[in-house]
Motif scaffolding. Structure first.
Motif, PDB file in Angstrom:
ATOM      1  N   VAL A 130       0.345  -1.253  -0.293  1.00  0.00           N
ATOM      2  CA  VAL A 130       0.224   0.280  -0.119  1.00  0.00           C
ATOM      3  C   VAL A 130       0.847   1.438   0.150  1.00  0.00           C
ATOM      4  CG1 VAL A 130      -1.447   1.330   1.550  1.00  0.00           C
ATOM      5  CG2 VAL A 130      -1.825  -1.224   1.483  1.00  0.00           C
ATOM      6  N   ASP A 131       1.856   1.224   0.310  1.00  0.00           N
ATOM      7  CA  ASP A 131       2.382   2.742   0.678  1.00  0.00           C
ATOM      8  C   ASP A 131       3.434   2.978  -0.251  1.00  0.00           C
ATOM      9  OD1 ASP A 131       2.445   3.145   3.915  1.00  0.00           O
ATOM     10  OD2 ASP A 131       4.341   1.954   4.204  1.00  0.00           O
ATOM     11  N   GLU A 132       3.682   1.768  -1.121  1.00  0.00           N
ATOM     12  CA  GLU A 132       4.582   1.747  -2.546  1.00  0.00           C
ATOM     13  C   GLU A 132       3.166   2.630  -3.431  1.00  0.00           C
ATOM     14  OE1 GLU A 132       6.646  -1.894  -3.804  1.00  0.00           O
ATOM     15  OE2 GLU A 132       7.955  -1.579  -2.405  1.00  0.00           O
ATOM     16  N   LEU A 133       1.742   1.946  -3.766  1.00  0.00           N
ATOM     17  CA  LEU A 133       0.791   2.408  -4.484  1.00  0.00           C
ATOM     18  C   LEU A 133       0.567   3.670  -4.072  1.00  0.00           C
ATOM     19  CD1 LEU A 133      -1.755   2.080  -5.929  1.00  0.00           C
ATOM     20  CD2 LEU A 133      -3.346   1.808  -3.441  1.00  0.00           C
ATOM     21  N   TYR A 134       0.164   4.588  -2.775  1.00  0.00           N
ATOM     22  CA  TYR A 134       0.440   6.340  -2.212  1.00  0.00           C
ATOM     23  C   TYR A 134       2.110   6.743  -3.932  1.00  0.00           C
ATOM     24  CZ  TYR A 134      -3.228   4.684   0.296  1.00  0.00           C
ATOM     25  OH  TYR A 134      -4.331   4.094   1.312  1.00  0.00           O
TER      26      TYR A 134
END
Length: 162
Positions: A130-134
């Motif tokens: 999720v962090d990489e998506l953001y």
């Protein structure tokens, strides 16, 4: 959690899932889990007291609403979680951002994202969490992004317009 939010002057709504069945159902729908606390800050759904993720979510929230910004960080309008935390159909684990909910009228809904999709690439940038998506959404320069989704055993590309 309440102390963490209060120290940062962040308003919050406290829900007691042990007494409120609707709140419990919402918590499970958003997080995919029954553990508490579950904190929702913008598009971030954080299970437990994960200080680094909380700090990142608060920072993103403030950046998105800060003065002089042109809308800040983009929002897909989807609830997402790290896919690696879940066993997917077929007993497999995947890297990426697992879609757990799609807001009506959101960019995610308009692009055709579905619950159960796993976002694995944003504009040719592999996504493992999720962090990489953001980070990838924040880095995108245009008003649209191309997502590669794993849906079951197939992959498909969609374009999200913000």
């Amino acid at each position: 959690m309440k102390e963490f939010l209060s120290q940062r002057n962040i308003p919050y709504t406290e829900k007691y899932v042990d007494r409120d069945r609707d709140a419990a159902i919402e918590m499970i729908r958003r997080s995919g889990q029954q553990g508490v606390p579950v904190t929702v800050i913008g598009d971030h759904v954080i299970v437990g007291f994960d200080r680094p993720r909380l700090e990142k979510a608060v920072s993103a929230m403030r950046e998105a609403s800060g003065p002089g910004k042109d809308g800040g960080r983009r929002s897909l309008g989807a609830k997402v979680a790290d896919a690696g935390r879940y066993v997917l159909p077929g007993g497999t684990r995947a890297e990426g951002a697992l879609v757990g909910g799609v807001n009506p009228g959101s960019p995610a809904e308009r692009a055709g994202l579905k619950v159960g999709d796993v976002i694995v690439v944003v504009d040719d940038r592999p996504i493992a969490s999720v962090d990489e998506l953001y980070e990838a959404l924040t880095a995108a320069k245009s008003s649209s992004v191309k997502l590669t989704l794993a849906r079951g055993t197939t992959r498909r590309e969609v374009t999200v317009q913000f």
